[in-house]
Design an enzyme around this catalytic site. Structure first.
Site, PDB file in Angstrom:
ATOM      1  N   ASN A  16       0.870  -1.180   0.000  1.00 52.94           N
ATOM      2  CA  ASN A  16       0.000   0.000   0.000  1.00 52.94           C
ATOM      3  C   ASN A  16       0.906   1.230   0.000  1.00 52.94           C
ATOM      4  OD1 ASN A  16      -1.794   2.055   0.544  1.00 52.94           O
ATOM      5  ND2 ASN A  16      -2.212   1.432   2.657  1.00 52.94           N
ATOM      6  N   LYS A  18       0.119   4.239  -0.247  1.00 49.97           N
ATOM      7  CA  LYS A  18      -0.554   5.433   0.298  1.00 49.97           C
ATOM      8  C   LYS A  18      -0.361   6.608  -0.676  1.00 49.97           C
ATOM      9  CE  LYS A  18       0.228   3.494   4.803  1.00 49.97           C
ATOM     10  NZ  LYS A  18       0.158   3.666   6.223  1.00 49.97           N
ATOM     11  N   HIS A 102      -9.312   0.842   5.187  1.00 53.05           N
ATOM     12  CA  HIS A 102      -8.023   1.062   5.860  1.00 53.05           C
ATOM     13  C   HIS A 102      -8.261   1.998   7.053  1.00 53.05           C
ATOM     14  CE1 HIS A 102      -3.922   2.431   6.560  1.00 53.05           C
ATOM     15  NE2 HIS A 102      -3.532   1.344   5.916  1.00 53.05           N
ATOM     16  N   GLU A 104      -6.715   4.446   8.121  1.00 58.66           N
ATOM     17  CA  GLU A 104      -6.538   5.881   7.842  1.00 58.66           C
ATOM     18  C   GLU A 104      -7.821   6.465   7.250  1.00 58.66           C
ATOM     19  OE1 GLU A 104      -2.898   5.529   5.623  1.00 58.66           O
ATOM     20  OE2 GLU A 104      -1.869   5.002   7.480  1.00 58.66           O
ATOM     21  N   GLU A 174      -5.057  -5.271  10.837  1.00 52.37           N
ATOM     22  CA  GLU A 174      -4.104  -4.188  11.015  1.00 52.37           C
ATOM     23  C   GLU A 174      -4.415  -3.465  12.325  1.00 52.37           C
ATOM     24  OE1 GLU A 174      -2.160  -2.982   7.074  1.00 52.37           O
ATOM     25  OE2 GLU A 174      -3.834  -1.658   7.433  1.00 52.37           O
ATOM     26  N   GLY A 180       2.297   2.075  10.762  1.00 54.89           N
ATOM     27  CA  GLY A 180       3.158   3.247  10.597  1.00 54.89           C
ATOM     28  C   GLY A 180       3.841   3.703  11.870  1.00 54.89           C
ATOM     29  N   SER A 215       3.611  -2.305  10.469  1.00 55.05           N
ATOM     30  CA  SER A 215       5.068  -2.241  10.658  1.00 55.05           C
ATOM     31  C   SER A 215       5.767  -3.569  10.368  1.00 55.05           C
ATOM     32  CB  SER A 215       5.396  -1.734  12.067  1.00 55.05           C
ATOM     33  OG  SER A 215       4.853  -0.443  12.254  1.00 55.05           O
TER      34      SER A 215
END
Ligand code: PEP
Length: 253
Positions: A16, A18, A102, A104, A174, A180, A215
């Protein structure tokens, strides 16, 4: 790698990107990834560039076994939705996969479980394979609510159309606190959640690929991939570094 319990499932590594890259950086990154992923492989590899770069990325990967995915889509098929991109448009740009829900997007764009479920169904209407992201925040984990939260995120899909739709889908666990941040779930934490997710997927459960994301690096990938219910990884940062990405793909292979 010998994982007898999931012989039915091919390992999958998804990058991904992003909102990173540009035409030149993407071309350089993909040239290295394609060169390092020649020939036949057990594991499948997908890259998910930002939407404007899908077609140029497809041109760079064509002829290789690497597949294309998108990072998001509209829950609607067409109409007055300025700035949105439909599943059919992504399919026309040669996408096979699309990341849905996701964290985010859930956190920064306020996507609800219901909207995520609608996006999941929109993807399948266009024969795209949704990669449904689920996961708890650090507060939810501290309160011991992580399985409830993940259960509700899965149920949002199953309650609308039944769990059989997961036969043509991928789930990515996730943990929000691991994406991240450099923190990774321990093998015990990942194992508990992956086993739980599989237990929620009804009759098709054994065939569904459940990825871990948060991560993942070359240095921890092997340990995670050795867990029977982990069928690959969804990568953010590591997918922007060709050497690191390829090492993880090879660990899954
Ligand atoms: C992600 O964004 O899906 C992700 C897993 O990011 P990272 O690997 O950087 O934690």
């Amino acid at each position: 790698m010998n994982k007898t319990s999931n012989a039915k499932r091919r390992q999958l590594v998804v990058g991904n990107w992003k909102m990173n890259g540009n035409q030149q950086l993407n071309a350089e990154l993909l040239a290295k990834v394609v060169a390092g992923w020649q020939g036949e492989h057990q594991a499948e590899v997908v890259v998910c560039p930002p939407s404007p770069y899908l077609l140029p990325a497809f041109e760079k990967i064509s002829g290789s076994s690497i597949m294309l995915g998108a990072q998001n889509l509209s829950q609607y098929d067409s109409g007055a939705y300025t700035g949105e991109v439909s599943a059919q448009m992504l399919a026309e740009l040669h996408c096979k996969f699309v990341i849905i829900g996701h964290n985010e997007r859930r956190r920064l764009q306020g996507e609800t479980d219901e909207q995520v479920a609608q996006k999941f169904m929109a993807a399948q209407r266009a024969s795209l394979i949704p990669i449904l992201c689920v996961g708890e925040s650090s507060a939810q984990r501290e309160q011991g609510r992580h399985l409830d939260v993940i259960g509700a995120q899965l149920k949002a899909v199953c309650s609308q159309v039944g769990c059989d739709v997961f036969a043509n889908a991928v789930v990515a666990y996730e943990p929000v606190w691991a994406v991240g941040t450099g923190k990774t779930a321990t093998p015990q934490q990942a194992e508990e959640v992956h086993r739980f997710i599989r237990s929620q997927l009804g009759e098709v459960a054994e065939t569904v690929r459940i990825l871990y994301g948060g991560s993942v690096k070359a240095s921890n990938a092997e340990q995670l991939f050795a867990i029977p219910d982990i069928d690959g990884a969804l990568l953010g940062g590591a997918s922007l570094d060709a050497d690191e990405f390829l090492k993880i793909c090879k660990a899954a292979d």
